[in-house]
Enzyme design. Structure first.
Site, PDB file in Angstrom:
ATOM      1  N   ASP A  92      -6.259  -6.988   4.142  1.00 25.47           N
ATOM      2  CA  ASP A  92      -7.407  -6.345   3.498  1.00 25.47           C
ATOM      3  C   ASP A  92      -8.315  -7.409   2.900  1.00 25.47           C
ATOM      4  O   ASP A  92      -9.530  -7.408   3.101  1.00 25.47           O
ATOM      5  CB  ASP A  92      -6.909  -5.384   2.410  1.00 25.47           C
ATOM      6  CG  ASP A  92      -8.059  -4.716   1.676  1.00 25.47           C
ATOM      7  OD1 ASP A  92      -8.967  -4.204   2.366  1.00 25.47           O
ATOM      8  OD2 ASP A  92      -8.056  -4.705   0.432  1.00 25.47           O
TER       9      ASP A  92
ATOM     10  N   LYS B  55       3.214 -15.309   2.040  1.00 27.19           N
ATOM     11  CA  LYS B  55       3.355 -16.042   0.776  1.00 27.19           C
ATOM     12  C   LYS B  55       4.844 -16.334   0.615  1.00 27.19           C
ATOM     13  O   LYS B  55       5.494 -15.978  -0.373  1.00 27.19           O
ATOM     14  CB  LYS B  55       2.783 -15.193  -0.373  1.00 27.19           C
ATOM     15  CG  LYS B  55       2.689 -15.887  -1.716  1.00 27.19           C
ATOM     16  CD  LYS B  55       1.667 -17.013  -1.771  1.00 27.19           C
ATOM     17  CE  LYS B  55       1.762 -17.746  -3.095  1.00 27.19           C
ATOM     18  NZ  LYS B  55       0.952 -18.977  -3.140  1.00 27.19           N
TER      19      LYS B  55
ATOM     20  N   ASP C 264      -2.950 -18.178   0.275  1.00 24.28           N
ATOM     21  CA  ASP C 264      -3.973 -18.892  -0.504  1.00 24.28           C
ATOM     22  C   ASP C 264      -4.623 -19.981   0.351  1.00 24.28           C
ATOM     23  O   ASP C 264      -5.850 -20.143   0.364  1.00 24.28           O
ATOM     24  CB  ASP C 264      -3.398 -19.449  -1.820  1.00 24.28           C
ATOM     25  CG  ASP C 264      -2.074 -20.188  -1.641  1.00 24.28           C
ATOM     26  OD1 ASP C 264      -1.493 -20.141  -0.540  1.00 24.28           O
ATOM     27  OD2 ASP C 264      -1.619 -20.829  -2.624  1.00 24.28           O
TER      28      ASP C 264
ATOM     29  N   TYR D 145       0.825  -1.210   0.000  1.00 22.14           N
ATOM     30  CA  TYR D 145       0.000   0.000   0.000  1.00 22.14           C
ATOM     31  C   TYR D 145       0.865   1.269   0.000  1.00 22.14           C
ATOM     32  O   TYR D 145       0.439   2.310  -0.480  1.00 22.14           O
ATOM     33  CB  TYR D 145      -0.884   0.039   1.251  1.00 22.14           C
ATOM     34  CG  TYR D 145      -2.223  -0.649   1.120  1.00 22.14           C
ATOM     35  CD1 TYR D 145      -2.296  -1.975   0.739  1.00 22.14           C
ATOM     36  CD2 TYR D 145      -3.400   0.031   1.403  1.00 22.14           C
ATOM     37  CE1 TYR D 145      -3.526  -2.615   0.645  1.00 22.14           C
ATOM     38  CE2 TYR D 145      -4.626  -0.591   1.319  1.00 22.14           C
ATOM     39  CZ  TYR D 145      -4.681  -1.915   0.936  1.00 22.14           C
ATOM     40  OH  TYR D 145      -5.903  -2.533   0.857  1.00 22.14           O
TER      41      TYR D 145
ATOM     42  N   ASP E 150     -12.180  -9.039   4.559  1.00 22.32           N
ATOM     43  CA  ASP E 150     -13.486  -9.033   3.867  1.00 22.32           C
ATOM     44  C   ASP E 150     -14.049 -10.446   3.800  1.00 22.32           C
ATOM     45  O   ASP E 150     -15.246 -10.667   3.978  1.00 22.32           O
ATOM     46  CB  ASP E 150     -13.354  -8.471   2.440  1.00 22.32           C
ATOM     47  CG  ASP E 150     -13.731  -6.997   2.363  1.00 22.32           C
ATOM     48  OD1 ASP E 150     -13.424  -6.259   3.321  1.00 22.32           O
ATOM     49  OD2 ASP E 150     -14.333  -6.576   1.348  1.00 22.32           O
TER      50      ASP E 150
END
Ligand code: IPM
Ligand code: MG
Length: 357
Positions: free
Chosen positions: A248, A192, A224, A142, A252
């Protein structure tokens, strides 16, 4: 009488509607618990762009820096989607997070028993879920540089950088270890590391801290796999520690565990200074101004503000209890509609909450 200075940021879309519901409740609960909240309202996001050309006016940032806590509703308006990045509503929120040094974002995910049937996930998967996403908030892809766009004659390239330093990883990881200790003592770090160098460093630092915190049970998951495990068996998680972008996305996803994204609160904290409390959901421009929004995520964010930001524990509990009472009585906003329930608008939901507070 105890006094607390609150900056209210209604923002865009459904923001003003859910803010006015929340403000009335905060006034009532503070009166009852004998402290005073002094509110100051400021602009951020699309509404600030319209008024002053900037998504985070200097006056807003200054007021927030001077406050005891900041309560934000939502920002974002598709009208500004094609503006250059520095003039988009989202940039205002990112600048506010950076300006207050809010590196730690806490997103608790629980399922209220009265909402078990509302989620798209099966009841037996959801029952008893109680997890906390700890998201790094002012670093990673970000914010890191270089970023931008380069045009050549034949082509155009755009790029961002995913980068973390050891000190950035350590400070958020330490928060997650401490929170795990206050909960069930389990920490799962999501990265990751099978592909990204930045994740390999992240994992090494978490493993180092693990040695210093032998009482915490630490595991690692690739992002993942974590996304899959979250819907497969969310009860396995206690604290989920992760970077800005992964947090983020995962938060959600985790929101659906609580029945609706309209239910999820959050707290963003610095090592000192005011925190920022805001619902995880966005500004929902499609239902803005129609009295259809669910104010509960903002009410629950206000409860987090009372508990974490202002140390008004009893008032926080009272506000949370009012949400449970209203839901148990069968009152629902549109996003939580269920057979045999009474559907209410945003404003009416506010009135029911006030009745039981
Ligand atoms: C969130 C939001 C923000 C983010 C947007 C609005 C900039 O999606 O708080 O999760 O990406 O952090
Ligand atoms: Mg998000």
């Amino acid at each position: 009488m105890r006094q607390h200075q609150i900056v209210l940021l209604p923002g865009d879309g459904i923001g003003p509607e859910i803010t006015s519901v929340t403000k009335v409740l905060l006034e009532a609960v503070s009166k009852k618990h004998e402290f005073e909240l002094i509110f100051e309202e400021h602009q951020i996001g699309g509404s600030a762009i319209e008024a002053s050309g900037l998504p985070l006016p200097d006056s807003t940032l200054k007021a927030c820096q001077k406050s005891d806590a900041v309560l934000l509703a939502a920002i974002g308006n598709p009208k500004f989607d094609t503006l250059p990045r520095e003039k988009r509503p989202e940039t205002g929120l990112l600048e506010l997070r950076a300006g207050l040094n809010l590196f730690a974002n806490l997103r608790p995910v629980t399922i209220r028993p009265s909402l078990l049937k509302v989620s798209t996930l099966k009841e037996e998967v959801l029952k008893g879920v109680d997890l906390l996403v700890v998201r790094e908030l002012i670093g990673g892809i970000y914010f890191a540089k270089p970023k931008g766009r380069i045009k050549t004659d034949a082509d155009e390239r755009a790029f961002n950088t995913m980068s973390y330093s050891t000190s950035e990883v350590d400070r958020i990881a330490k928060i997650a270890f401490d929170l795990a200790r206050q909960r069930r003592g389990k920490l799962c770090s999501v990265d990751k590391a099978n592909v990204l160098d930045v994740s390999q460093l992240w994992r090494e630092r978490v493993d180092l801290l693990k040695q210093q915190n032998p009482d915490i049970q630490v595991s690692h998951l690739y992002v993942d796999n974590a996304a899959m495990q979250l819907v497969k068996e969310p009860r396995q998680f206690d604290v989920l520690l992760t970077s800005n972008l992964f947090g983020d996305i995962l938060s959600d996803e985790a929101a659906m565990i609580s029945g609706s994204i309209g239910m999820l609160p959050s707290a963003s904290l610095a090592s000192e200074g005011p925190g920022l409390f805001e619902p995880v959901h966005g500004s929902a421009p499609d239902i803005a101004g129609k009295n259809l929004a669910n104010p509960l995520a903002m009410v629950l964010s206000a409860a987090m503000m009372l508990r974490i930001g202002l140390k008004e524990l009893q008032a926080a509990k009272a506000l949370e209890a009012s949400v449970d009472k209203v839901l148990s009585a069968g009152y629902r906003t549109m996003d939580l509609a269920d057979e045999g329930c009474i559907e209410l608008g945003c404003e009416e939901m506010g009135k029911e909450l006030l009745k039981v507070l």
